[in-house]
Scaffold this motif. Sequence first.
Motif, PDB file in Angstrom:
ATOM      1  N   MET A   1      -7.583 -32.800  -0.023  1.00 52.51           N
ATOM      2  CA  MET A   1      -6.261 -32.239   0.207  1.00 52.51           C
ATOM      3  C   MET A   1      -5.205 -33.338   0.182  1.00 52.51           C
ATOM      4  SD  MET A   1      -4.607 -29.418   0.714  1.00 52.51           S
ATOM      5  CE  MET A   1      -6.005 -28.342   1.039  1.00 52.51           C
ATOM      6  N   LEU A   2      -5.496 -34.458   0.805  1.00 49.76           N
ATOM      7  CA  LEU A   2      -4.577 -35.595   0.770  1.00 49.76           C
ATOM      8  C   LEU A   2      -4.412 -36.119  -0.656  1.00 49.76           C
ATOM      9  CD1 LEU A   2      -5.847 -37.415   3.981  1.00 49.76           C
ATOM     10  CD2 LEU A   2      -3.554 -36.473   3.661  1.00 49.76           C
ATOM     11  N   ASP A   3      -5.501 -36.131  -1.407  1.00 54.41           N
ATOM     12  CA  ASP A   3      -5.433 -36.579  -2.805  1.00 54.41           C
ATOM     13  C   ASP A   3      -4.499 -35.691  -3.624  1.00 54.41           C
ATOM     14  OD1 ASP A   3      -7.216 -38.646  -2.327  1.00 54.41           O
ATOM     15  OD2 ASP A   3      -8.964 -37.552  -3.084  1.00 54.41           O
TER      16      ASP A   3
ATOM     17  N   THR B   1     -10.062 -41.633  18.503  1.00 60.40           N
ATOM     18  CA  THR B   1      -9.955 -40.825  17.284  1.00 60.40           C
ATOM     19  C   THR B   1      -8.588 -40.978  16.653  1.00 60.40           C
ATOM     20  OG1 THR B   1     -11.554 -39.200  18.080  1.00 60.40           O
ATOM     21  CG2 THR B   1     -10.023 -38.471  16.386  1.00 60.40           C
ATOM     22  N   LEU B   2      -7.546 -40.949  17.468  1.00 58.44           N
ATOM     23  CA  LEU B   2      -6.190 -41.097  16.955  1.00 58.44           C
ATOM     24  C   LEU B   2      -6.013 -42.460  16.289  1.00 58.44           C
ATOM     25  CD1 LEU B   2      -3.329 -39.923  16.737  1.00 58.44           C
ATOM     26  CD2 LEU B   2      -2.831 -40.934  18.977  1.00 58.44           C
ATOM     27  N   ALA B   3      -6.512 -43.512  16.926  1.00 59.71           N
ATOM     28  CA  ALA B   3      -6.376 -44.855  16.366  1.00 59.71           C
ATOM     29  C   ALA B   3      -7.133 -44.996  15.044  1.00 59.71           C
ATOM     30  CB  ALA B   3      -6.868 -45.891  17.379  1.00 59.71           C
ATOM     31  N   GLN B   4      -8.330 -44.454  14.996  1.00 58.15           N
ATOM     32  CA  GLN B   4      -9.134 -44.555  13.773  1.00 58.15           C
ATOM     33  C   GLN B   4      -8.498 -43.778  12.625  1.00 58.15           C
ATOM     34  OE1 GLN B   4     -12.944 -43.139  15.163  1.00 58.15           O
ATOM     35  NE2 GLN B   4     -13.613 -45.183  15.810  1.00 58.15           N
ATOM     36  N   THR B   5      -7.944 -42.608  12.938  1.00 56.86           N
ATOM     37  CA  THR B   5      -7.306 -41.808  11.890  1.00 56.86           C
ATOM     38  C   THR B   5      -6.036 -42.487  11.400  1.00 56.86           C
ATOM     39  OG1 THR B   5      -8.171 -39.816  12.976  1.00 56.86           O
ATOM     40  CG2 THR B   5      -6.483 -39.499  11.293  1.00 56.86           C
ATOM     41  N   LYS B   6      -5.253 -43.026  12.307  1.00 52.98           N
ATOM     42  CA  LYS B   6      -4.051 -43.768  11.920  1.00 52.98           C
ATOM     43  C   LYS B   6      -4.394 -44.936  11.002  1.00 52.98           C
ATOM     44  CE  LYS B   6      -0.830 -42.963  15.754  1.00 52.98           C
ATOM     45  NZ  LYS B   6      -0.138 -43.581  16.922  1.00 52.98           N
ATOM     46  N   LYS B   7      -5.497 -45.581  11.283  1.00 53.22           N
ATOM     47  CA  LYS B   7      -5.908 -46.730  10.473  1.00 53.22           C
ATOM     48  C   LYS B   7      -6.300 -46.315   9.064  1.00 53.22           C
ATOM     49  CE  LYS B   7      -9.070 -50.705  10.590  1.00 53.22           C
ATOM     50  NZ  LYS B   7     -10.140 -51.376  11.366  1.00 53.22           N
ATOM     51  N   ALA B   8      -6.888 -45.104   8.930  1.00 54.36           N
ATOM     52  CA  ALA B   8      -7.382 -44.651   7.626  1.00 54.36           C
ATOM     53  C   ALA B   8      -6.294 -44.051   6.742  1.00 54.36           C
ATOM     54  CB  ALA B   8      -8.499 -43.627   7.827  1.00 54.36           C
ATOM     55  N   LEU B   9      -5.297 -43.405   7.325  1.00 52.23           N
ATOM     56  CA  LEU B   9      -4.327 -42.628   6.554  1.00 52.23           C
ATOM     57  C   LEU B   9      -3.461 -43.433   5.588  1.00 52.23           C
ATOM     58  CD1 LEU B   9      -3.195 -39.977   9.179  1.00 52.23           C
ATOM     59  CD2 LEU B   9      -4.574 -39.598   7.123  1.00 52.23           C
ATOM     60  N   PRO B  10      -3.114 -44.694   5.872  1.00 55.63           N
ATOM     61  CA  PRO B  10      -2.289 -45.433   4.911  1.00 55.63           C
ATOM     62  C   PRO B  10      -2.898 -45.555   3.510  1.00 55.63           C
ATOM     63  CG  PRO B  10      -2.231 -46.525   7.031  1.00 55.63           C
ATOM     64  CD  PRO B  10      -3.260 -45.442   7.136  1.00 55.63           C
ATOM     65  N   ALA B  11      -4.176 -45.255   3.365  1.00 55.49           N
ATOM     66  CA  ALA B  11      -4.786 -45.244   2.039  1.00 55.49           C
ATOM     67  C   ALA B  11      -4.108 -44.222   1.133  1.00 55.49           C
ATOM     68  CB  ALA B  11      -6.282 -44.939   2.147  1.00 55.49           C
ATOM     69  N   TRP B  12      -3.428 -43.225   1.715  1.00 60.91           N
ATOM     70  CA  TRP B  12      -2.729 -42.197   0.936  1.00 60.91           C
ATOM     71  C   TRP B  12      -1.210 -42.397   0.941  1.00 60.91           C
ATOM     72  CZ3 TRP B  12      -7.174 -41.066   3.688  1.00 60.91           C
ATOM     73  CH2 TRP B  12      -8.233 -40.525   2.939  1.00 60.91           C
ATOM     74  N   GLY B  13      -0.761 -43.550   1.407  1.00 61.19           N
ATOM     75  CA  GLY B  13       0.674 -43.813   1.395  1.00 61.19           C
ATOM     76  C   GLY B  13       1.223 -43.983   2.801  1.00 61.19           C
ATOM     77  N   ASP B  14       2.512 -44.275   2.852  1.00 58.53           N
ATOM     78  CA  ASP B  14       3.145 -44.562   4.144  1.00 58.53           C
ATOM     79  C   ASP B  14       3.994 -43.410   4.663  1.00 58.53           C
ATOM     80  OD1 ASP B  14       5.213 -44.655   2.355  1.00 58.53           O
ATOM     81  OD2 ASP B  14       5.747 -46.753   2.726  1.00 58.53           O
ATOM     82  N   ASN B  15       3.860 -42.249   4.038  1.00 58.14           N
ATOM     83  CA  ASN B  15       4.670 -41.096   4.441  1.00 58.14           C
ATOM     84  C   ASN B  15       3.830 -40.074   5.219  1.00 58.14           C
ATOM     85  OD1 ASN B  15       7.224 -40.025   4.552  1.00 58.14           O
ATOM     86  ND2 ASN B  15       7.100 -38.951   2.603  1.00 58.14           N
ATOM     87  N   ILE B  16       2.849 -40.578   5.985  1.00 55.50           N
ATOM     88  CA  ILE B  16       1.924 -39.722   6.711  1.00 55.50           C
ATOM     89  C   ILE B  16       1.951 -40.095   8.193  1.00 55.50           C
ATOM     90  CG2 ILE B  16      -0.441 -38.859   6.874  1.00 55.50           C
ATOM     91  CD1 ILE B  16      -0.929 -39.849   4.065  1.00 55.50           C
TER      92      ILE B  16
END
Length: 205
Positions: free
Chosen positions: A127-129, A156-171
Motif C-alpha cells: 500500500m505504501l509502495d 512499536t512506535l519507535a520501530q515503525t517511525k524508523k522504518a517509514l522513511p524508506a517511503w519518503g519524508d511525508n509520512i
Amino acid sequence: MPLFRNAQFEISIAKPQDLPPPRGAEIAFAGRSNAGKSSAINTLVGHTRLAFVSKTPGRTQLINIFRMTNGAALVDLPGYGYAQVPEAIRKQWVRLLEQYLTQRKNLIGLVLIMDSRRPLTKLDCQMLDWFAPSGRPIHVLLTKSDKLTRSEGAQTLAQTKKALPAWGDNITVQLFSSLKKIGADEAEQVVGSWLDDENRVIFPD
C-alpha cells in the motif's frame, strides 16, 4: 466543532468507474482486514455505526464515502489481505484500491491503518509502495494500542517511525485505540493540517 463530527454517509462504490465526479477534498482510510479501520473511522466521527464494524474480516467490500460539513470527504476503502474470499473478488478489490489510490485527482492524503501488534506487513508495504510516490501525505494509525503495555507501545512506535522513511519524508505515525479513545485528537490535528494547506486544490461543488 471537531473536524470529523457530523460526517454523513453519501454513497457506496463497487467499481472505479462508478465513483462520483470530484466534488471536494478526499481523505482515504485503508488497512488490512480486521486491523480496526472501521472502528477508527467511527471513533474519529463520534458515531458508533457510521462505518460498518464486523468481527469477520473482509466484510468491507466497497468504497464508502462519508461527507463532512466542510465539503471534504472521508473515504473508507475495502480492507485488504483477507485470504478466505474467492480469488476473483480479491482481484477486484485490488484493482479498486489501486485505481482509486493512484488516479483519484482530489485525493489529498491517506490514513493507513495498521494493527499495532503486527505493523508493516507485506501488504501494508505494498500500500505504501502504491501511494507514497504520489508525494501526498500519509498518516499511519497503529490501532489496538490498548492491547500493548506502555513500553511495548513505545517500542512499536519507535520501530515503525524508523522504518517509514524508506517511503519518503511525508509520512507520520501515531498510536491509536478505538476502545480507549486514544489518539483521536492527534489524528484529527494531522488530517486537519492537510485540509488547511492553502496549496491544496479543493474541488468546488
